[in-house]
Scaffold this motif. Structure first.
Motif, short mmCIF file in Angstrom:
data_model
loop_
_atom_site.label_atom_id
_atom_site.label_comp_id
_atom_site.label_asym_id
_atom_site.label_seq_id
_atom_site.Cartn_x
_atom_site.Cartn_y
_atom_site.Cartn_z
N PHE A 226 0.83 -1.20 0.00
CA PHE A 226 0.00 0.00 0.00
C PHE A 226 0.86 1.26 0.00
N LEU A 227 1.86 1.31 0.88
CA LEU A 227 2.72 2.49 0.96
C LEU A 227 3.55 2.66 -0.31
N LEU A 228 3.99 1.54 -0.89
CA LEU A 228 4.76 1.62 -2.13
C LEU A 228 3.90 2.17 -3.26
N ASN A 229 2.66 1.72 -3.34
CA ASN A 229 1.75 2.23 -4.36
C ASN A 229 1.48 3.71 -4.18
N GLU A 230 1.36 4.15 -2.92
CA GLU A 230 1.15 5.57 -2.65
C GLU A 230 2.34 6.39 -3.11
N ARG A 231 3.54 5.86 -2.89
CA ARG A 231 4.75 6.58 -3.33
C ARG A 231 4.83 6.65 -4.85
N LYS A 232 4.45 5.58 -5.49
CA LYS A 232 4.43 5.58 -6.96
C LYS A 232 3.44 6.61 -7.47
N ARG A 233 2.26 6.65 -6.84
CA ARG A 233 1.24 7.59 -7.26
C ARG A 233 1.73 9.03 -7.12
N LYS A 234 2.38 9.34 -6.00
CA LYS A 234 2.87 10.70 -5.78
C LYS A 234 3.99 11.06 -6.75
N LEU A 235 4.87 10.10 -7.01
CA LEU A 235 5.94 10.33 -7.99
C LEU A 235 5.36 10.66 -9.35
N ILE A 236 4.37 9.88 -9.76
CA ILE A 236 3.75 10.08 -11.08
C ILE A 236 3.03 11.42 -11.13
N GLU A 237 2.32 11.77 -10.05
CA GLU A 237 1.62 13.06 -10.01
C GLU A 237 2.61 14.21 -10.15
N GLU A 238 3.73 14.14 -9.43
CA GLU A 238 4.74 15.19 -9.50
C GLU A 238 5.37 15.27 -10.89
N GLU A 239 5.59 14.11 -11.48
CA GLU A 239 6.18 14.08 -12.82
C GLU A 239 5.25 14.72 -13.84
N LYS B 107 2.88 16.84 -13.22
CA LYS B 107 2.80 18.27 -12.91
C LYS B 107 4.01 19.01 -13.50
N GLY B 108 5.19 18.39 -13.39
CA GLY B 108 6.39 18.99 -13.95
C GLY B 108 6.33 19.07 -15.47
N LEU B 109 5.82 18.03 -16.10
CA LEU B 109 5.70 18.03 -17.56
C LEU B 109 4.77 19.14 -18.02
N ARG B 110 3.67 19.31 -17.30
CA ARG B 110 2.72 20.36 -17.67
C ARG B 110 3.32 21.76 -17.45
N SER B 111 4.12 21.89 -16.40
CA SER B 111 4.73 23.20 -16.12
C SER B 111 5.77 23.56 -17.17
N ASN B 112 6.53 22.57 -17.61
CA ASN B 112 7.60 22.83 -18.57
C ASN B 112 7.13 22.82 -20.01
N GLY B 113 5.98 22.23 -20.25
CA GLY B 113 5.46 22.17 -21.62
C GLY B 113 4.68 23.43 -21.97
N LYS B 114 4.54 23.67 -23.24
CA LYS B 114 3.77 24.81 -23.73
C LYS B 114 2.39 24.31 -24.13
N ILE B 115 1.40 24.64 -23.30
CA ILE B 115 0.04 24.15 -23.53
C ILE B 115 -0.86 25.34 -23.84
N GLU B 116 -1.53 25.27 -24.96
CA GLU B 116 -2.41 26.37 -25.37
C GLU B 116 -3.78 25.80 -25.73
N TYR B 117 -4.80 26.22 -24.99
CA TYR B 117 -6.16 25.79 -25.29
C TYR B 117 -6.74 26.66 -26.40
N VAL B 118 -7.45 26.03 -27.32
CA VAL B 118 -7.93 26.73 -28.52
C VAL B 118 -9.46 26.61 -28.61
N GLY B 119 -10.07 27.63 -29.21
CA GLY B 119 -11.51 27.60 -29.47
C GLY B 119 -12.32 27.54 -28.20
N LYS B 120 -13.36 26.70 -28.22
CA LYS B 120 -14.25 26.60 -27.06
C LYS B 120 -13.54 26.06 -25.83
#
Length: 316
Positions: free
Chosen positions: A243-256, A258-271
């Motif tokens: 259980f604790l290992l899965n929680e750590r994996k989940r947090k690692l993935i969430e942070e990763e 989040k980092g990808l979204r912060s460093n990437g250029k994301i532009e919403y278009v239209g509606k």
């Protein structure tokens, strides 16, 4: 519908290694020949490994069933190729979507591999902090009522439940007032219950009820009866560690991510540009916390212990 079915079969075969059939395979690795194509043992093993809960003694029979399905699949793929369905825009789109899903999932899994296993001290700490799961673990016999009601009816329902001598009296009140509801009952071990609500249920005594507001009305949970069945640290360690290992994996993935979204250029278009950056304050309010009330003891459900689920993997 037939085209879609063939398309999915085509996508699965292509993604499980059919493109490698023409490579030099040893004759011993060939399980069957379908016209000019081969189905290999590797393909069967790939599908076999994804079968959940398969016992070793069932592997041989399962392999034969898988082979038959792969033969049917290969025949469908060959016919689809003859019809040039692999070039159909809808089929191409499905294959590309499946490919993207597989590649992105592989990346996420690779990130999760960086999680470290919890230490013995961390296992002990989690064990001590969750007495309802371990030291004070109970088996709960529960009755649930899902009630359809209008907001203005909820206060009256809550008062009637608190005043009722038992749950049967409360049910009769709802019937008499044409209030729709559905009943359910089950026996659950502590680890089978949602962790977020376990502490609240663990504080309940036999016969007590919990009234919780829902989007469609209310939920009433009655603790008909319970019995103590604690679990020791050594017995609980494997489940806690996973259980604790899965929680750590989940947090690692969430942070990763989040980092990808912060460093990437994301532009919403239209509606999709409208409201894309809405403040967090606009989020829907959290559901109200459940409130426990205490009517007279309700009758036991009398269910068998064989219905108890093992949840986190703890054994009785």
């Amino acid at each position: 519908m037939r085209v879609a079915a063939v398309a999915l079969a085509s996508a699965l075969v292509l993604l499980t290694g059919c493109g490698e059939k023409k490579s030099s395979e040893k004759a011993s690795q060939t399980a069957a020949k379908v016209n000019k194509e081969e189905i290999t043992v590797h393909q069967i093993n790939f599908v076999l490994q994804r079968q959940q809960g398969l016992k070793p003694e069932q592997a041989e029979a399962a392999s034969k069933q898988i082979l038959e399905r792969l033969i049917d699949q290969e025949l469908a793929v060959q016919k689809a190729m003859d019809m040039k369905l692999d070039r159909d825009p809808k089929v191409v789109q499905q294959i590309e979507a499946a490919k993207r899903e597989i590649i992105s999932r592989a990346y996420v899994e690779r990130v999760g591999e960086g999680a470290t296993k919890p230490t013995p001290e961390e296992l002990q700490k989690y064990y001590d902090e969750k007495p309802a799961l371990f030291k004070e673990r109970r088996i709960y016999s529960l009755q649930e009522l899902a009630i359809e009601a209008k907001p203005e009816q909820l206060a009256t329902l809550r008062d009637k439940l608190a005043a009722a001598k038992n749950i049967a009296e409360f049910v009769e009140y709802m019937k008499a007032n044409d209030i729709r509801f559905a009943g359910n009952q089950a026996v659950r071990a502590a680890e089978q219950l949602p962790l977020a609500g376990l502490d609240t249920i663990a504080k309940m005594k036999d016969g007590e009820s919990m009234f919780n507001v829902t989007p469609t009305g209310a939920q009433v949970l009655v603790l008909a009866s319970s019995r103590s069945q604690p679990v020791g640290l050594e017995q609980a360690k494997p489940a806690i560690e996973q259980f604790l290992l899965n929680e750590r994996k989940r947090k690692l993935i969430e942070e990763e991510v989040k980092g990808l979204r912060s460093n990437g250029k994301i532009e919403y278009v239209g509606k999709f540009a409208q409201g894309a950056s809405a403040p967090a304050g606009n989020a829907a309010p959290a559901a109200p916390a459940p409130v426990a009330v205490a009517p007279a003891p309700a009758a036991s459900t009398g269910m068998s212990d064989s219905d108890i689920s093992k949840g986190m993997g703890l054994k009785k």
